[in-house]
Scaffold this motif. Sequence first.
Motif, PDB file in Angstrom:
ATOM      1  N   PRO A 121       0.843  -1.201   0.000  1.00 50.26           N
ATOM      2  CA  PRO A 121       0.000   0.000   0.000  1.00 50.26           C
ATOM      3  C   PRO A 121       0.875   1.246   0.000  1.00 50.26           C
ATOM      4  CG  PRO A 121      -0.713  -1.558   1.688  1.00 50.26           C
ATOM      5  CD  PRO A 121       0.585  -2.066   1.145  1.00 50.26           C
ATOM      6  N   GLY A 122       0.487   2.243  -0.786  1.00 51.69           N
ATOM      7  CA  GLY A 122       1.309   3.427  -0.948  1.00 51.69           C
ATOM      8  C   GLY A 122       0.743   4.697  -0.361  1.00 51.69           C
ATOM      9  N   ASP A 123      -0.327   4.591   0.424  1.00 51.83           N
ATOM     10  CA  ASP A 123      -0.846   5.808   1.050  1.00 51.83           C
ATOM     11  C   ASP A 123       0.059   6.198   2.222  1.00 51.83           C
ATOM     12  OD1 ASP A 123      -2.434   4.806   3.728  1.00 51.83           O
ATOM     13  OD2 ASP A 123      -2.545   3.326   2.107  1.00 51.83           O
ATOM     14  N   ALA A 124       0.003   7.451   2.616  1.00 56.97           N
ATOM     15  CA  ALA A 124       0.912   7.988   3.632  1.00 56.97           C
ATOM     16  C   ALA A 124       0.862   7.192   4.937  1.00 56.97           C
ATOM     17  CB  ALA A 124       0.605   9.460   3.892  1.00 56.97           C
ATOM     18  N   ALA A 125      -0.340   6.835   5.387  1.00 54.30           N
ATOM     19  CA  ALA A 125      -0.463   6.092   6.641  1.00 54.30           C
ATOM     20  C   ALA A 125       0.179   4.715   6.538  1.00 54.30           C
ATOM     21  CB  ALA A 125      -1.934   5.965   7.039  1.00 54.30           C
ATOM     22  N   ALA A 126      -0.007   4.041   5.411  1.00 53.26           N
ATOM     23  CA  ALA A 126       0.572   2.708   5.225  1.00 53.26           C
ATOM     24  C   ALA A 126       2.095   2.777   5.148  1.00 53.26           C
ATOM     25  CB  ALA A 126       0.005   2.054   3.964  1.00 53.26           C
TER      26      ALA A 126
ATOM     27  N   ARG B  80       3.366   3.336   8.628  1.00 54.28           N
ATOM     28  CA  ARG B  80       3.207   2.094   9.388  1.00 54.28           C
ATOM     29  C   ARG B  80       4.285   1.083   9.010  1.00 54.28           C
ATOM     30  NH1 ARG B  80      -1.780   2.025   8.887  1.00 54.28           N
ATOM     31  NH2 ARG B  80      -1.934   0.913   6.910  1.00 54.28           N
ATOM     32  N   PHE B  81       4.563   0.953   7.721  1.00 51.48           N
ATOM     33  CA  PHE B  81       5.592   0.021   7.260  1.00 51.48           C
ATOM     34  C   PHE B  81       6.952   0.397   7.845  1.00 51.48           C
ATOM     35  CE2 PHE B  81       8.960  -1.335   4.449  1.00 51.48           C
ATOM     36  CZ  PHE B  81       8.631  -2.653   4.187  1.00 51.48           C
ATOM     37  N   ILE B  82       7.305   1.658   7.731  1.00 49.70           N
ATOM     38  CA  ILE B  82       8.614   2.111   8.223  1.00 49.70           C
ATOM     39  C   ILE B  82       8.704   1.949   9.741  1.00 49.70           C
ATOM     40  CG2 ILE B  82      10.093   4.144   8.494  1.00 49.70           C
ATOM     41  CD1 ILE B  82       9.122   4.940   5.618  1.00 49.70           C
ATOM     42  N   THR B  83       7.663   2.322  10.442  1.00 49.33           N
ATOM     43  CA  THR B  83       7.656   2.201  11.896  1.00 49.33           C
ATOM     44  C   THR B  83       7.766   0.738  12.334  1.00 49.33           C
ATOM     45  OG1 THR B  83       6.310   4.198  12.090  1.00 49.33           O
ATOM     46  CG2 THR B  83       6.325   2.720  13.984  1.00 49.33           C
ATOM     47  N   THR B  84       7.097  -0.132  11.633  1.00 47.11           N
ATOM     48  CA  THR B  84       7.104  -1.561  11.966  1.00 47.11           C
ATOM     49  C   THR B  84       8.463  -2.199  11.721  1.00 47.11           C
ATOM     50  OG1 THR B  84       4.761  -1.747  11.428  1.00 47.11           O
ATOM     51  CG2 THR B  84       6.035  -3.789  11.409  1.00 47.11           C
ATOM     52  N   HIS B  85       9.156  -1.791  10.672  1.00 49.89           N
ATOM     53  CA  HIS B  85      10.372  -2.487  10.251  1.00 49.89           C
ATOM     54  C   HIS B  85      11.677  -1.782  10.608  1.00 49.89           C
ATOM     55  CE1 HIS B  85       8.036  -5.510   8.281  1.00 49.89           C
ATOM     56  NE2 HIS B  85       7.361  -4.590   7.610  1.00 49.89           N
TER      57      HIS B  85
END
Length: 76
Positions: A18-23, A26-31
């Motif tokens: 997913p390429g929306d700002a929230a996703a 979330r991806f960066i924060t998770t990994h």
Amino acid sequence: METSNHAFSDLFAQLGLPGDAAAITRFITTHRPLPEDVELADAPFWTPAQAAFLREELGEDADWAELVDQLNAALR
């Protein structure tokens, strides 16, 4: 090096994410943080196809390389 006309969200779409700002957040924060001794493409959260894409783009200094570098920095 080719100059990229892609947005950061386009890189996520290219990776099948997913390429929306929230996703993206979330991806960066998770990994993150990705350890310095782990190459971006060797991170355990990529599929083989995603890892191959990242390696290819960086290795060839291709169209997406600048954005891949940005992703790498964001995950550190």
